[in-house]
Design an enzyme around this catalytic site. Structure first.
Site, short mmCIF file in Angstrom:
data_model
loop_
_atom_site.label_atom_id
_atom_site.label_comp_id
_atom_site.label_asym_id
_atom_site.label_seq_id
_atom_site.Cartn_x
_atom_site.Cartn_y
_atom_site.Cartn_z
N GLU A 15 0.82 -1.21 0.00
CA GLU A 15 0.00 0.00 0.00
C GLU A 15 0.85 1.26 0.00
OE1 GLU A 15 -3.20 0.29 -0.31
OE2 GLU A 15 -3.64 -1.87 -0.32
N ASP A 24 -5.34 7.13 -6.04
CA ASP A 24 -4.70 5.84 -6.31
C ASP A 24 -4.81 5.49 -7.79
OD1 ASP A 24 -7.31 5.09 -6.70
OD2 ASP A 24 -7.41 3.70 -5.03
#
Length: 397
Positions: A15, A24
């Protein structure tokens, strides 16, 4: 089961840790260690910054929900490395999508090898493929054989967390190992030894919760309220007897009925406040975890029902088939409208507000590769916001 220290380290490496909000790979606002609005506050937005300690605390809170989802849905005990890989997948695709995934369906059918291969099916966008390959390798490879990599393309595996020294079982606080014992420990243990020392056998979260709850209930409802009245009854029972009149033995009557009634009334007056206080104490201790479990289940059900309704209501949307950008945006908007119309305000807030509901629906839909948050999610939010304002205006009129 719970996420191991190695699984946590690998998930953090996948992550990343970014202290300023960013978009993202699919355009969703994210901050810290993969935290999005769907997981709850804080709501990532442009310009938001957090501290490193706050990012770790948010991640610990977020990942607990995904660990619980995997532990409750997998049909059989899995090796630690396989369980950690599924938590990583669930953290990325969301609980709702994980529950409907081919991975879980094959696990329930007993096809563990096929479940591992199904991890590779979650390959959109293309930038996520190296991570899926890393999760696939982690699912198949025990930690004793090799430590996992965040992505298959990485040259080195993720470093194992440093083992913290601990005292032996039953040792008092401040215990120190004798010098000879410390000298016999290997200074540079091999990776299998390091992994074995790092993942001790422990009671699972659910078993610990059940045992703690059982002990509390026994202490509150059996020992404390029941034992003192029994002792009191044994000591004072003769005082309740009425003196017998001097009558003929054939006509002798023992007035124990009145004494029993009086004793029952006294016990009721004594036990009622005690039971009320005990119930309040149980709620104070276990109300938070129970409320969190119920709220998560209600949010998942809300998103699932709203999504199913939208798939049936939007033209061109077919259950189980990939949706185009325009159809997917319409489905998200309709699902958000349905959720806002049907769910109470507190449940909408628990789901992350309008944006959280929309993001959960977006992540659960089978969209085509060209679909991103910019061309699918944001137009749906704007459409839902506009229709919501129009609906409120009509109600006011």
């Amino acid at each position: 089961m719970d996420l191991s220290a190695v699984g946590r380290a690998v998930l953090i490496a996948r992550e990343g840790r970014r202290l300023e909000a960013y978009r993202d790979s699919v355009g969703v606002w994210t901050i810290g260690i993969g935290h999005t609005a769907a997981a709850g506050p804080p709501m990532p937005r442009a310009g938001l910054r957090i501290e490193a300690g706050e990012a770790d605390a948010i991640f610990t809170r977020d990942v607990a929900a995904f660990v619980r989802t995997v532990a409750e849905t997998v049909p059989e005990p899995l090796p630690q490395h396989a369980f950690d890989a599924l938590v990583s997948l669930c953290f990325n695709i969301g609980p709702a999508a994980f529950r409907r995934s081919t991975v879980l369906r094959r696990l329930r059918a007993g096809d563990r090898a096929g479940a591992g291969e199904a991890i590779l099916m979650w390959n959109r966008p293309a930038a996520i493929i190296p991570r899926r390959q890393g999760e696939f390798d982690q699912f198949r490879t025990p930690y004793e054989t090799a430590l996992p990599r965040a992505r298959r393309s990485n040259a080195q595996p993720v470093a194992a967390p440093v083992e913290r020294p601990s005292s032996p079982s039953g040792a008092r606080p401040g215990w120190r190992a004798p010098v000879g014992l410390a000298a016999r420990r290997p200074l540079n243990p091999s990776p299998p030894e390091r992994i074995a020392a790092m993942t001790p056998i422990k009671v699972t979260h659910h078993k610990a919760f059940a045992r703690s709850f059982a002990r509390t209930m026994a202490r509150v409802f059996l020992i404390r309220p029941v034992l003192p009245p029994l002792l009191l009854l044994g000591c004072c029972a003769p005082a309740h007897a009425t003196p017998l009149p001097a009558v003929d033995a054939a006509a002798l009557v023992l007035p124990w009925g009145d004494a029993v009634v009086a004793l029952a009334q006294g016990l009721s007056a004594l036990l009622t406040p005690v039971l009320v206080a005990a119930f309040a104490a149980v709620l104070a201790r276990f109300g938070g975890p129970l409320r969190l479990l119920v709220t998560d289940a209600l949010v998942d059900r809300l998103v699932r029902n709203a999504t199913d309704y939208a798939l049936n209501a939007v033209a061109g949307a077919v259950q189980g088939r990939r949706l185009t950008v325009s159809v997917g945006s319409a489905v998200i908007a309709r699902a958000v409208q349905r959720a806002l119309d049907q769910a109470p305000a507190w449940l909408i807030r628990a789901a992350g507000g309008r944006e959280g509901v929309a993001e959960k629906v977006f992540r659960s839909l089978p969209l085509e590769a060209a679909a991103t948050a910019g061309n699918t999610l944001e137009p749906a939010l704007e459409r839902a916001l506009g229709q919501g304002s129009a609906r409120e205006t009509r109600r006011a009129v």
